[in-house]
Design a protein around this motif. Sequence first.
Motif: not given
Length: 308
Positions: A81-83, A88-94, A234-238
Amino acid sequence: MTQKITPVKKKTKTTYSVSDIIFYVVVYGILIFALIAVAYPLIYVVSASFSSPAAVSSGRVVLWPVQPTLLAYETVINYKNIWIGYQNSILYMVVGTVFALVFNTMAAFPLSRKEFIGRRFFTLVLAVTMYVSGGLVPTYLLISSLHLLDTIWVMIIPTATSVWHIIMIRTYFTNSVPEELYEAGQLDGCSDIGYMIKILIPLSGPIIAVIALYTAVSIWNAYFNAMIYLTKQELYPLQLFLRNILTIGDSINLEEAEENIEEMQNLIGLSNLMRYAVIVVASVPVMLIYPFVQRFFVKGVVVGSIKG
Protein backbone atom coordinates in the motif's frame (compact mmCIF):
# COMPACT_ATOMS: atom_id res chain seq x y z
CA MET A 1 63.32 55.62 -5.96
CA THR A 2 61.78 55.04 -2.60
CA GLN A 3 58.51 53.21 -2.37
CA LYS A 4 55.81 54.90 -0.42
CA ILE A 5 54.55 52.75 2.39
CA THR A 6 50.91 53.17 3.27
CA PRO A 7 50.13 52.61 6.92
CA VAL A 8 47.86 49.70 7.71
CA LYS A 9 44.62 50.82 9.23
CA LYS A 10 43.79 49.10 12.44
CA LYS A 11 40.37 47.55 12.67
CA THR A 12 38.19 49.46 15.02
CA LYS A 13 36.73 47.34 17.73
CA THR A 14 32.96 47.42 17.82
CA THR A 15 31.61 48.31 21.20
CA TYR A 16 28.19 47.22 22.32
CA SER A 17 26.06 48.92 24.89
CA VAL A 18 24.30 47.03 27.63
CA SER A 19 20.98 47.28 25.76
CA ASP A 20 22.61 45.88 22.59
CA ILE A 21 24.02 42.94 24.51
CA ILE A 22 20.65 42.21 26.09
CA PHE A 23 18.95 42.46 22.69
CA TYR A 24 21.38 40.02 21.01
CA VAL A 25 21.20 37.59 23.92
CA VAL A 26 17.39 37.55 23.75
CA VAL A 27 17.31 37.24 19.94
CA TYR A 28 19.90 34.45 19.78
CA GLY A 29 18.25 32.70 22.70
CA ILE A 30 14.91 32.70 20.87
CA LEU A 31 16.57 31.47 17.65
CA ILE A 32 18.38 28.66 19.47
CA PHE A 33 15.16 27.63 21.22
CA ALA A 34 13.28 27.66 17.88
CA LEU A 35 16.04 25.58 16.27
CA ILE A 36 15.87 23.00 19.04
CA ALA A 37 12.07 22.93 18.95
CA VAL A 38 12.09 22.30 15.19
CA ALA A 39 15.16 20.05 14.88
CA TYR A 40 14.63 17.70 17.82
CA PRO A 41 11.35 16.14 16.58
CA LEU A 42 12.96 15.52 13.19
CA ILE A 43 16.03 13.93 14.76
CA TYR A 44 13.85 11.84 17.07
CA VAL A 45 11.69 10.52 14.20
CA VAL A 46 14.75 9.52 12.17
CA SER A 47 16.44 7.92 15.20
CA ALA A 48 13.28 6.05 16.18
CA SER A 49 12.87 4.70 12.64
CA PHE A 50 16.31 3.06 12.88
CA SER A 51 15.81 1.70 16.41
CA SER A 52 14.44 -1.65 17.54
CA PRO A 53 10.70 -2.01 18.29
CA ALA A 54 11.41 -2.77 21.95
CA ALA A 55 13.50 0.38 22.34
CA VAL A 56 10.80 2.55 20.78
CA SER A 57 7.97 1.00 22.81
CA SER A 58 9.89 1.34 26.07
CA GLY A 59 10.78 4.99 25.40
CA ARG A 60 14.55 4.47 25.45
CA VAL A 61 15.07 6.44 22.24
CA VAL A 62 15.97 10.03 23.14
CA LEU A 63 18.39 11.38 20.54
CA TRP A 64 20.33 8.56 18.89
CA PRO A 65 19.11 5.17 17.58
CA VAL A 66 18.99 2.40 20.18
CA GLN A 67 19.81 -1.11 18.96
CA PRO A 68 20.02 0.06 15.31
CA THR A 69 18.06 -1.98 12.80
CA LEU A 70 16.53 -1.63 9.33
CA LEU A 71 13.49 -3.72 10.27
CA ALA A 72 11.07 -0.81 9.88
CA TYR A 73 12.28 0.07 6.39
CA GLU A 74 12.23 -3.58 5.33
CA THR A 75 8.62 -3.78 6.47
CA VAL A 76 7.75 -0.55 4.65
CA ILE A 77 9.30 -1.85 1.42
CA ASN A 78 7.25 -5.05 1.68
CA TYR A 79 4.02 -3.11 2.46
CA LYS A 80 2.45 -2.75 -1.00
CA ASN A 81 0.00 0.00 0.00
CA ILE A 82 2.95 2.33 0.57
CA TRP A 83 4.00 1.96 -3.06
CA ILE A 84 0.42 2.43 -4.26
CA GLY A 85 0.27 5.63 -2.24
CA TYR A 86 3.65 6.76 -3.58
CA GLN A 87 2.56 6.20 -7.16
CA ASN A 88 -0.73 8.05 -6.67
CA SER A 89 0.84 10.96 -4.76
CA ILE A 90 3.51 11.49 -7.40
CA LEU A 91 0.84 11.41 -10.12
CA TYR A 92 -1.37 13.90 -8.24
CA MET A 93 1.59 16.15 -7.45
CA VAL A 94 3.00 16.30 -10.99
CA VAL A 95 -0.31 16.68 -12.86
CA GLY A 96 -1.80 18.96 -10.19
CA THR A 97 1.24 21.26 -10.22
CA VAL A 98 1.15 21.56 -14.02
CA PHE A 99 -2.59 22.35 -13.97
CA ALA A 100 -2.12 24.88 -11.17
CA LEU A 101 0.71 26.70 -12.96
CA VAL A 102 -1.27 26.90 -16.20
CA PHE A 103 -4.57 28.04 -14.65
CA ASN A 104 -3.07 30.45 -12.11
CA THR A 105 -0.81 32.07 -14.73
CA MET A 106 -3.67 32.44 -17.21
CA ALA A 107 -5.82 34.09 -14.52
CA ALA A 108 -3.02 36.37 -13.31
CA PHE A 109 -2.01 37.70 -16.73
CA PRO A 110 -5.21 39.68 -17.57
CA LEU A 111 -5.39 40.95 -13.98
CA SER A 112 -1.89 42.40 -14.41
CA ARG A 113 -2.85 44.40 -17.50
CA LYS A 114 -3.99 47.99 -16.80
CA GLU A 115 -6.07 48.13 -19.97
CA PHE A 116 -8.18 45.16 -18.84
CA ILE A 117 -11.62 46.60 -18.06
CA GLY A 118 -12.96 45.47 -14.69
CA ARG A 119 -9.69 44.03 -13.37
CA ARG A 120 -10.24 45.64 -9.96
CA PHE A 121 -13.73 44.16 -9.78
CA PHE A 122 -12.53 40.65 -10.68
CA THR A 123 -9.64 40.97 -8.24
CA LEU A 124 -12.10 41.90 -5.49
CA VAL A 125 -14.37 38.97 -6.37
CA LEU A 126 -11.41 36.59 -6.20
CA ALA A 127 -10.23 38.08 -2.90
CA VAL A 128 -13.67 37.56 -1.33
CA THR A 129 -13.40 33.82 -1.95
CA MET A 130 -10.32 33.75 0.30
CA TYR A 131 -12.57 34.59 3.26
CA VAL A 132 -15.95 33.13 2.25
CA SER A 133 -16.48 29.63 0.88
CA GLY A 134 -19.46 27.46 0.07
CA GLY A 135 -18.76 24.97 2.84
CA LEU A 136 -18.06 21.26 2.88
CA VAL A 137 -21.55 19.93 2.09
CA PRO A 138 -22.24 22.19 -0.95
CA THR A 139 -18.74 21.45 -2.22
CA TYR A 140 -19.31 17.71 -1.89
CA LEU A 141 -22.64 17.98 -3.74
CA LEU A 142 -20.93 19.96 -6.50
CA ILE A 143 -18.13 17.39 -6.82
CA SER A 144 -20.71 14.61 -6.91
CA SER A 145 -22.83 16.31 -9.58
CA LEU A 146 -19.71 16.71 -11.74
CA HIS A 147 -19.08 12.94 -11.43
CA LEU A 148 -15.60 13.48 -10.00
CA LEU A 149 -15.98 11.16 -7.01
CA ASP A 150 -13.53 8.24 -6.99
CA THR A 151 -11.49 9.63 -9.89
CA ILE A 152 -7.99 11.06 -10.02
CA TRP A 153 -9.44 14.41 -11.13
CA VAL A 154 -11.06 15.01 -7.76
CA MET A 155 -7.52 15.40 -6.38
CA ILE A 156 -6.47 17.80 -9.14
CA ILE A 157 -9.30 20.00 -10.46
CA PRO A 158 -10.75 21.38 -7.16
CA THR A 159 -7.29 22.61 -6.10
CA ALA A 160 -6.10 23.71 -9.56
CA THR A 161 -6.50 27.41 -8.73
CA SER A 162 -5.52 29.42 -5.68
CA VAL A 163 -6.42 33.08 -5.23
CA TRP A 164 -3.31 33.65 -3.16
CA HIS A 165 -1.11 32.24 -5.93
CA ILE A 166 -2.96 34.26 -8.59
CA ILE A 167 -2.33 37.47 -6.65
CA MET A 168 1.34 36.57 -6.15
CA ILE A 169 1.85 35.94 -9.88
CA ARG A 170 -0.11 39.06 -10.85
CA THR A 171 1.97 41.19 -8.48
CA TYR A 172 5.19 39.77 -9.91
CA PHE A 173 4.04 40.46 -13.47
CA THR A 174 3.16 44.04 -12.53
CA ASN A 175 6.21 44.97 -10.46
CA SER A 176 9.06 42.88 -11.86
CA VAL A 177 8.53 42.80 -15.65
CA PRO A 178 9.06 46.13 -17.47
CA GLU A 179 6.03 47.47 -19.30
CA GLU A 180 8.29 48.43 -22.22
CA LEU A 181 8.62 44.74 -23.14
CA TYR A 182 4.88 44.52 -23.73
CA GLU A 183 4.94 47.63 -25.90
CA ALA A 184 7.94 46.30 -27.86
CA GLY A 185 6.16 42.99 -28.37
CA GLN A 186 3.08 44.75 -29.73
CA LEU A 187 5.19 46.76 -32.16
CA ASP A 188 6.65 43.48 -33.44
CA GLY A 189 3.16 42.09 -33.97
CA CYS A 190 3.15 39.79 -30.92
CA SER A 191 -0.28 38.85 -29.57
CA ASP A 192 -1.13 38.81 -25.89
CA ILE A 193 -0.83 35.02 -25.75
CA GLY A 194 2.47 35.17 -27.60
CA TYR A 195 3.77 37.85 -25.24
CA MET A 196 2.78 35.78 -22.21
CA ILE A 197 4.35 32.55 -23.50
CA LYS A 198 7.46 33.92 -25.21
CA ILE A 199 8.39 36.91 -23.01
CA LEU A 200 6.51 37.09 -19.72
CA ILE A 201 6.75 33.51 -18.46
CA PRO A 202 10.48 33.05 -19.29
CA LEU A 203 11.21 36.21 -17.26
CA SER A 204 9.11 34.99 -14.33
CA GLY A 205 11.18 31.96 -13.36
CA PRO A 206 11.47 32.84 -9.63
CA ILE A 207 7.74 33.20 -8.98
CA ILE A 208 6.92 30.18 -11.16
CA ALA A 209 9.39 28.08 -9.14
CA VAL A 210 7.93 29.29 -5.83
CA ILE A 211 4.34 28.61 -6.91
CA ALA A 212 5.35 25.19 -8.22
CA LEU A 213 6.94 24.28 -4.88
CA TYR A 214 4.03 25.65 -2.83
CA THR A 215 1.57 23.67 -4.95
CA ALA A 216 3.62 20.48 -5.02
CA VAL A 217 4.11 20.46 -1.23
CA SER A 218 0.43 21.23 -0.66
CA ILE A 219 -0.73 18.38 -2.91
CA TRP A 220 1.86 15.99 -1.48
CA ASN A 221 0.73 16.63 2.10
CA ALA A 222 -3.02 16.67 1.35
CA TYR A 223 -5.17 13.86 2.69
CA PHE A 224 -8.49 15.49 3.64
CA ASN A 225 -9.88 15.66 0.08
CA ALA A 226 -8.89 12.04 -0.48
CA MET A 227 -10.56 11.03 2.77
CA ILE A 228 -13.79 12.79 1.75
CA TYR A 229 -13.99 12.10 -1.98
CA LEU A 230 -12.22 8.74 -2.47
CA THR A 231 -13.46 5.31 -1.42
CA LYS A 232 -11.31 3.16 -3.71
CA GLN A 233 -8.10 2.20 -1.96
CA GLU A 234 -6.19 1.97 -5.24
CA LEU A 235 -6.65 5.76 -5.60
CA TYR A 236 -5.49 6.68 -2.09
CA PRO A 237 -2.50 9.04 -1.88
CA LEU A 238 0.45 8.24 0.35
CA GLN A 239 -0.64 10.64 3.08
CA LEU A 240 -3.95 8.83 3.54
CA PHE A 241 -2.15 5.51 4.03
CA LEU A 242 0.17 7.32 6.44
CA ARG A 243 -2.81 8.67 8.33
CA ASN A 244 -4.26 5.16 8.62
CA ILE A 245 -0.96 3.87 9.96
CA LEU A 246 -0.66 6.70 12.49
CA THR A 247 -4.24 6.57 13.76
CA ILE A 248 -5.47 3.04 13.17
CA GLY A 249 -2.30 0.97 12.95
CA ASP A 250 -3.35 -0.27 9.52
CA SER A 251 0.18 -1.45 8.70
CA ILE A 252 -0.37 -4.71 10.58
CA ASN A 253 -3.55 -6.68 11.09
CA LEU A 254 -3.40 -7.48 14.78
CA GLU A 255 -6.47 -9.69 14.54
CA GLU A 256 -4.43 -12.26 12.60
CA ALA A 257 -1.91 -12.56 15.43
CA GLU A 258 -2.01 -15.66 17.59
CA GLU A 259 -3.19 -15.35 21.14
CA ASN A 260 0.34 -14.93 22.40
CA ILE A 261 1.20 -11.90 24.53
CA GLU A 262 4.82 -11.78 23.40
CA GLU A 263 3.90 -11.93 19.73
CA MET A 264 1.22 -9.31 20.23
CA GLN A 265 3.76 -6.99 21.90
CA ASN A 266 6.18 -7.49 19.01
CA LEU A 267 3.47 -6.64 16.50
CA ILE A 268 2.48 -3.51 18.40
CA GLY A 269 6.13 -2.48 18.68
CA LEU A 270 6.67 -3.01 14.94
CA SER A 271 3.52 -1.02 14.19
CA ASN A 272 4.83 1.90 16.28
CA LEU A 273 8.21 1.62 14.58
CA MET A 274 6.66 1.71 11.12
CA ARG A 275 4.98 5.00 11.90
CA TYR A 276 8.33 6.73 12.15
CA ALA A 277 9.74 4.97 9.10
CA VAL A 278 6.75 5.94 6.96
CA ILE A 279 7.04 9.58 8.08
CA VAL A 280 10.68 9.60 6.94
CA VAL A 281 9.85 7.90 3.64
CA ALA A 282 6.97 10.32 2.97
CA SER A 283 9.17 13.37 3.66
CA VAL A 284 12.04 12.40 1.34
CA PRO A 285 10.59 13.79 -1.96
CA VAL A 286 9.88 17.21 -0.47
CA MET A 287 13.34 17.38 1.12
CA LEU A 288 14.91 16.50 -2.23
CA ILE A 289 12.98 19.20 -4.12
CA TYR A 290 13.37 22.04 -1.61
CA PRO A 291 17.15 22.77 -2.02
CA PHE A 292 16.71 23.45 -5.74
CA VAL A 293 14.14 26.23 -5.23
CA GLN A 294 15.24 27.54 -1.84
CA ARG A 295 16.95 30.58 -3.38
CA PHE A 296 13.62 31.69 -4.89
CA PHE A 297 11.76 31.57 -1.58
CA VAL A 298 12.72 35.00 -0.23
CA LYS A 299 11.66 36.74 -3.44
CA GLY A 300 8.44 34.73 -3.56
CA VAL A 301 7.53 35.52 0.03
CA VAL A 302 8.25 39.24 -0.46
CA VAL A 303 6.14 39.34 -3.62
CA GLY A 304 3.35 37.42 -1.87
CA SER A 305 3.25 39.98 0.92
CA ILE A 306 2.24 42.72 -1.56
CA LYS A 307 -1.43 42.43 -2.39
CA GLY A 308 -1.98 45.85 -3.96
